[in-house]
Design a protein around this motif. Structure first.
Motif, PDB file in Angstrom:
ATOM      1  N   THR A   1      -2.323  11.342   8.443  1.00  8.97           N
ATOM      2  CA  THR A   1      -1.555  12.549   8.133  1.00  8.97           C
ATOM      3  C   THR A   1      -0.052  12.292   8.197  1.00  8.97           C
ATOM      4  O   THR A   1       0.727  12.955   7.504  1.00  8.97           O
ATOM      5  CB  THR A   1      -1.921  13.686   9.102  1.00  8.97           C
ATOM      6  N   PHE A   2       0.373  11.341   9.019  1.00 10.92           N
ATOM      7  CA  PHE A   2       1.784  10.965   9.058  1.00 10.92           C
ATOM      8  C   PHE A   2       2.214  10.447   7.689  1.00 10.92           C
ATOM      9  O   PHE A   2       3.287  10.804   7.179  1.00 10.92           O
ATOM     10  CB  PHE A   2       2.027   9.899  10.122  1.00 10.92           C
ATOM     11  N   TRP A   3       1.373   9.593   7.100  1.00 14.38           N
ATOM     12  CA  TRP A   3       1.719   9.015   5.802  1.00 14.38           C
ATOM     13  C   TRP A   3       1.670  10.063   4.696  1.00 14.38           C
ATOM     14  O   TRP A   3       2.520  10.064   3.804  1.00 14.38           O
ATOM     15  CB  TRP A   3       0.781   7.848   5.502  1.00 14.38           C
ATOM     16  N   VAL A   4       0.703  10.966   4.762  1.00 10.14           N
ATOM     17  CA  VAL A   4       0.664  12.055   3.786  1.00 10.14           C
ATOM     18  C   VAL A   4       1.946  12.879   3.875  1.00 10.14           C
ATOM     19  O   VAL A   4       2.569  13.213   2.855  1.00 10.14           O
ATOM     20  CB  VAL A   4      -0.572  12.950   4.006  1.00 10.14           C
ATOM     21  N   GLY A   5       2.347  13.213   5.102  1.00  5.25           N
ATOM     22  CA  GLY A   5       3.578  13.979   5.293  1.00  5.25           C
ATOM     23  C   GLY A   5       4.797  13.227   4.806  1.00  5.25           C
ATOM     24  O   GLY A   5       5.695  13.810   4.181  1.00  5.25           O
TER      25      GLY A   5
ATOM     26  N   ARG B   1     -11.919   8.081   2.180  1.00  2.80           N
ATOM     27  CA  ARG B   1     -11.838   7.169   3.322  1.00  2.80           C
ATOM     28  C   ARG B   1     -11.023   5.917   3.004  1.00  2.80           C
ATOM     29  O   ARG B   1     -10.514   5.268   3.913  1.00  2.80           O
ATOM     30  CB  ARG B   1     -13.247   6.784   3.777  1.00  2.80           C
ATOM     31  N   ASP B   2     -10.922   5.557   1.732  1.00  2.00           N
ATOM     32  CA  ASP B   2     -10.157   4.378   1.344  1.00  2.00           C
ATOM     33  C   ASP B   2      -8.854   4.748   0.642  1.00  2.00           C
ATOM     34  O   ASP B   2      -8.281   3.938  -0.092  1.00  2.00           O
ATOM     35  CB  ASP B   2     -10.997   3.475   0.425  1.00  2.00           C
ATOM     36  N   SER B   3      -8.385   5.981   0.845  1.00  2.00           N
ATOM     37  CA  SER B   3      -7.118   6.393   0.247  1.00  2.00           C
ATOM     38  C   SER B   3      -5.966   5.593   0.834  1.00  2.00           C
ATOM     39  O   SER B   3      -6.097   4.964   1.891  1.00  2.00           O
ATOM     40  CB  SER B   3      -6.878   7.884   0.480  1.00  2.00           C
ATOM     41  N   ASP B   4      -4.836   5.608   0.143  1.00  2.00           N
ATOM     42  CA  ASP B   4      -3.665   4.890   0.653  1.00  2.00           C
ATOM     43  C   ASP B   4      -3.282   5.338   2.067  1.00  2.00           C
ATOM     44  O   ASP B   4      -3.021   4.483   2.933  1.00  2.00           O
ATOM     45  CB  ASP B   4      -2.472   5.083  -0.295  1.00  2.00           C
ATOM     46  N   PRO B   5      -3.221   6.653   2.366  1.00  2.00           N
ATOM     47  CA  PRO B   5      -2.887   7.056   3.737  1.00  2.00           C
ATOM     48  C   PRO B   5      -3.877   6.526   4.776  1.00  2.00           C
ATOM     49  O   PRO B   5      -3.467   6.136   5.877  1.00  2.00           O
ATOM     50  CB  PRO B   5      -2.911   8.589   3.674  1.00  2.00           C
ATOM     51  N   ASP B   6      -5.170   6.494   4.420  1.00  2.00           N
ATOM     52  CA  ASP B   6      -6.163   5.999   5.375  1.00  2.00           C
ATOM     53  C   ASP B   6      -6.030   4.495   5.572  1.00  2.00           C
ATOM     54  O   ASP B   6      -6.170   3.990   6.698  1.00  2.00           O
ATOM     55  CB  ASP B   6      -7.565   6.369   4.902  1.00  2.00           C
ATOM     56  N   GLN B   7      -5.760   3.772   4.488  1.00  2.00           N
ATOM     57  CA  GLN B   7      -5.529   2.334   4.630  1.00  2.00           C
ATOM     58  C   GLN B   7      -4.301   2.066   5.495  1.00  2.00           C
ATOM     59  O   GLN B   7      -4.306   1.172   6.354  1.00  2.00           O
ATOM     60  CB  GLN B   7      -5.343   1.696   3.254  1.00  2.00           C
ATOM     61  N   LEU B   8      -3.248   2.846   5.269  1.00  2.00           N
ATOM     62  CA  LEU B   8      -2.035   2.674   6.067  1.00  2.00           C
ATOM     63  C   LEU B   8      -2.273   3.031   7.529  1.00  2.00           C
ATOM     64  O   LEU B   8      -1.687   2.421   8.430  1.00  2.00           O
ATOM     65  CB  LEU B   8      -0.901   3.524   5.483  1.00  2.00           C
ATOM     66  N   GLY B   9      -3.130   4.018   7.753  1.00  2.00           N
ATOM     67  CA  GLY B   9      -3.478   4.362   9.126  1.00  2.00           C
ATOM     68  C   GLY B   9      -4.138   3.196   9.841  1.00  2.00           C
ATOM     69  O   GLY B   9      -3.828   2.905  11.010  1.00  2.00           O
TER      70      GLY B   9
ATOM     71  N   THR C   1       9.090  12.661   0.934  1.00  2.65           N
ATOM     72  CA  THR C   1       9.797  11.797  -0.018  1.00  2.65           C
ATOM     73  C   THR C   1       9.814  12.433  -1.401  1.00  2.65           C
ATOM     74  O   THR C   1      10.852  12.466  -2.081  1.00  2.65           O
ATOM     75  CB  THR C   1       9.129  10.413  -0.094  1.00  2.65           C
ATOM     76  N   GLY C   2       8.666  12.952  -1.827  1.00  2.92           N
ATOM     77  CA  GLY C   2       8.592  13.595  -3.130  1.00  2.92           C
ATOM     78  C   GLY C   2       9.470  14.825  -3.221  1.00  2.92           C
ATOM     79  O   GLY C   2      10.168  15.035  -4.220  1.00  2.92           O
ATOM     80  N   LEU C   3       9.451  15.649  -2.177  1.00  2.00           N
ATOM     81  CA  LEU C   3      10.280  16.855  -2.171  1.00  2.00           C
ATOM     82  C   LEU C   3      11.767  16.497  -2.176  1.00  2.00           C
ATOM     83  O   LEU C   3      12.571  17.124  -2.868  1.00  2.00           O
ATOM     84  CB  LEU C   3       9.943  17.714  -0.956  1.00  2.00           C
ATOM     85  N   GLY C   4      12.126  15.475  -1.390  1.00  2.00           N
ATOM     86  CA  GLY C   4      13.524  15.054  -1.353  1.00  2.00           C
ATOM     87  C   GLY C   4      14.001  14.541  -2.694  1.00  2.00           C
ATOM     88  O   GLY C   4      15.106  14.877  -3.153  1.00  2.00           O
TER      89      GLY C   4
ATOM     90  N   VAL D   1       0.828  -1.203   0.000  1.00  2.00           N
ATOM     91  CA  VAL D   1       0.000   0.000   0.000  1.00  2.00           C
ATOM     92  C   VAL D   1       0.866   1.258   0.000  1.00  2.00           C
ATOM     93  O   VAL D   1       0.555   2.246  -0.670  1.00  2.00           O
ATOM     94  CB  VAL D   1      -0.950   0.003   1.218  1.00  2.00           C
ATOM     95  N   ALA D   2       1.976   1.208   0.717  1.00  2.00           N
ATOM     96  CA  ALA D   2       2.828   2.395   0.855  1.00  2.00           C
ATOM     97  C   ALA D   2       3.629   2.705  -0.398  1.00  2.00           C
ATOM     98  O   ALA D   2       4.139   3.823  -0.546  1.00  2.00           O
ATOM     99  CB  ALA D   2       3.789   2.221   2.035  1.00  2.00           C
ATOM    100  N   ALA D   3       3.748   1.764  -1.317  1.00  2.00           N
ATOM    101  CA  ALA D   3       4.655   1.937  -2.462  1.00  2.00           C
ATOM    102  C   ALA D   3       4.105   2.835  -3.556  1.00  2.00           C
ATOM    103  O   ALA D   3       4.849   3.290  -4.419  1.00  2.00           O
ATOM    104  CB  ALA D   3       4.985   0.566  -3.056  1.00  2.00           C
ATOM    105  N   GLY D   4       2.801   3.128  -3.542  1.00  2.00           N
ATOM    106  CA  GLY D   4       2.199   3.847  -4.651  1.00  2.00           C
ATOM    107  C   GLY D   4       2.669   5.279  -4.812  1.00  2.00           C
ATOM    108  O   GLY D   4       3.204   5.663  -5.866  1.00  2.00           O
TER     109      GLY D   4
END
Length: 230
Positions: free
Chosen positions: A207-211, A191-199, A216-219, A90-93
């Motif tokens: 919000t941790f996953w969104v951040g 509600r079924d977004s990747d960050p929510d699933q990871l939560g 990661t993208g900015l880096g 889920v986190a890889a997308g």
């Protein structure tokens, strides 16, 4: 054979203005509310490809990928419903477009402009194997055809500029979906977004996953810019 040789050998770097124009055009593509809905399909392909690759790497059974005309997508895999494997899948997308873009800028920095285009074609064809709907097949074939046409027939400067455009578009384009998903979450439309699933899978707030995805993208964008223009 000439295409293979050209793909593997380093090409002379184009004038700096070519790379600058490519980066500016990529940024304008991402910022344009008219062009973005079409161009976003490439980000979705990379996003779902990240899910699919992670699923296979984690030993999950990949059922297939579907790409939709509204730029959404879904990757279906089976295996344990909890644990590191599904979390990684889920986190890889969201990081996938950024990481592909960063890899592309690394190759561009050593003059492998044609190789970047050929690798893009290879990744698209690999995705074609796991696509399970007509729109997804059409989207991949059109994208592959455009890249192949430029790779085969365009002059060296155009090929280099297009390769740089793809790399920059992936780096910049990876950031906008992160902003979009957070906006949707605030409106309770994701509600079924990747960050929510990871939560739900990890107990960490979405919000941790969104951040994390944003950082990661900015880096990757910063490192890619340094590789391309440093």
């Amino acid at each position: 054979m000439d295409i293979l040789r050209r793909s593997l050998e380093a090409q002379p770097s184009p004038p700096q203005w070519v790379l600058v124009v490519a980066a500016v055009l990529a940024a304008l593509t991402v910022l344009s509310d008219r062009v973005w809905p079409v161009a976003r399909h490439m980000i979705t392909i990379a996003h779902e490809g990240g899910h699919a690759l992670a699923a296979v790497a984690c030993g999950r059974r990949l059922a297939g990928v579907r790409l939709h005309s509204d730029t959404s997508g879904v990757t279906v895999s089976s295996g344990r419903p909890t644990g590191p494997g599904v979390i990684a899948t889920v986190a890889a997308g969201y990081p996938a477009p950024s990481l592909i873009g960063l890899g592309a800028t690394g190759l561009l920095a050593i003059g492998r402009f044609s190789l970047v285009l050929q690798l893009c074609v290879a990744l698209l064809l690999a995705m074609l194997v796991v696509i399970r709907n007509g729109f997804g097949v059409a989207s991949l074939l059109v994208s592959t055809g455009v890249i192949l046409s430029i790779s085969w027939f365009a002059p060296p400067t155009v090929r280099a500029g297009f390769a740089a455009y793809i790399a920059c578009f992936l780096l910049f384009g990876a950031l906008r979906p992160v902003v979009e998903v957070q906006r949707q979450r605030r409106r309770r439309r994701a509600r079924d977004s990747d960050p929510d699933q990871l939560g739900r899978l990890t107990g960490l707030p979405p919000t941790f996953w969104v951040g994390l995805f944003g950082l990661t993208g900015l880096g990757c964008a910063a490192l890619g810019g340094a590789a391309l223009f440093g």
